[in-house]
Design an enzyme around this catalytic site. Structure first.
Site, PDB file in Angstrom:
ATOM      1  N   GLU A 249     -51.759  41.399 -23.516  1.00  0.00           N
ATOM      2  CA  GLU A 249     -50.549  41.581 -22.714  1.00  0.00           C
ATOM      3  C   GLU A 249     -50.672  42.699 -21.680  1.00  0.00           C
ATOM      4  OE1 GLU A 249     -49.977  39.155 -26.042  1.00  0.00           O
ATOM      5  OE2 GLU A 249     -50.509  41.277 -26.161  1.00  0.00           O
TER       6      GLU A 249
ATOM      7  N   CYS B  10     -57.286  48.460 -27.369  1.00  0.00           N
ATOM      8  CA  CYS B  10     -58.421  48.532 -28.294  1.00  0.00           C
ATOM      9  C   CYS B  10     -58.532  47.199 -29.021  1.00  0.00           C
ATOM     10  CB  CYS B  10     -58.213  49.671 -29.291  1.00  0.00           C
ATOM     11  SG  CYS B  10     -59.527  49.790 -30.514  1.00  0.00           S
ATOM     12  N   VAL B  11     -59.695  46.586 -28.885  1.00  0.00           N
ATOM     13  CA  VAL B  11     -59.991  45.342 -29.599  1.00  0.00           C
ATOM     14  C   VAL B  11     -61.196  45.623 -30.490  1.00  0.00           C
ATOM     15  CG1 VAL B  11     -60.473  42.884 -29.371  1.00  0.00           C
ATOM     16  CG2 VAL B  11     -59.211  44.065 -27.554  1.00  0.00           C
TER      17      VAL B  11
ATOM     18  N   GLU C 142     -63.935  38.969 -38.004  1.00  0.00           N
ATOM     19  CA  GLU C 142     -64.823  37.949 -38.566  1.00  0.00           C
ATOM     20  C   GLU C 142     -64.882  36.677 -37.736  1.00  0.00           C
ATOM     21  OE1 GLU C 142     -63.598  37.308 -42.582  1.00  0.00           O
ATOM     22  OE2 GLU C 142     -64.040  39.354 -43.178  1.00  0.00           O
TER      23      GLU C 142
ATOM     24  N   HIS D 295     -62.332  35.372 -32.069  1.00  0.00           N
ATOM     25  CA  HIS D 295     -61.128  35.845 -31.380  1.00  0.00           C
ATOM     26  C   HIS D 295     -61.448  37.060 -30.502  1.00  0.00           C
ATOM     27  CE1 HIS D 295     -56.827  36.539 -30.827  1.00  0.00           C
ATOM     28  NE2 HIS D 295     -57.021  37.803 -31.175  1.00  0.00           N
TER      29      HIS D 295
ATOM     30  N   ARG E 174     -64.359  57.212 -29.643  1.00  0.00           N
ATOM     31  CA  ARG E 174     -64.123  57.093 -28.203  1.00  0.00           C
ATOM     32  C   ARG E 174     -62.672  57.365 -27.817  1.00  0.00           C
ATOM     33  NH1 ARG E 174     -68.220  54.635 -30.103  1.00  0.00           N
ATOM     34  NH2 ARG E 174     -70.078  54.234 -28.852  1.00  0.00           N
TER      35      ARG E 174
END
Length: 162
Positions: A67, A89-90, A94, A97, A136
């Site tokens: 978004e 943050c991504v 597993e 996605h 980070r």
């Protein structure tokens, strides 16, 4: 790996422009809030450290990193902004996605920048795990939010010159 031995948020080798004349928008994802909150604090600190006025920093929260694209678009409908910082943050899971979201966010942020001809800064961590993200977001590798702020200042300055 070079990044494992140094703080990457060292700007001592460059002269950062004065942020005072510019208006910044920050779009921050609520997902992974511990990380994105630290990125947001770093971005605000970086902007203010270089002269940005609190009243010239607009912050909006969006549900997740996907978004950020729409959030940046919403802010840029107001043409008074000189640069937008997108913070998210991504973290790899597993499934695939992660790949789809990271690709879509990077492309979407680029497209918004081109649509409005304004700097839209990619301050999205794409890490393998939580510890890499923490490192980070104010940890041993610095704060990518502050780096995004410096990039926004520099790009707003360049944009104003041309």
């Amino acid at each position: 790996m070079a990044s494992s031995i140094k703080n990457l948020s060292d700007f001592s080798h460059i002269t950062v422009a004065n942020a005072n004349p510019f208006k910044f928008g920050i779009v921050v994802a609520q997902w992974n809030a511990e990380i994105t909150g630290a990125l947001l604090n770093g971005a605000i600190s970086g902007l203010e450290k270089h002269g940005a006025q609190e009243e010239n920093i607009k912050i909006i929260e969006v549900p997740g990193s996907f978004e950020l694209i729409t959030g940046a678009d919403i802010l840029l409908r107001d043409d008074s902004f000189d640069a937008i910082i997108c913070l998210g943050c991504v973290i790899q899971g597993e499934t695939r996605h992660f790949d789809f979201i990271c690709d879509a966010v990077a492309n979407g942020i680029s497209n918004v920048a081109l649509k409005y001809n304004k700097p839209v800064i990619f301050g999205v961590l794409t890490t393998d795990n939580q510890q890499q993200a923490l490192d980070r977001a104010g940890g041993k590798h610095g704060n990518k939010g502050e780096e995004a702020a410096i990039t926004a200042i520099q790009m707003a300055h360049i944009s104003a010159q041309y």
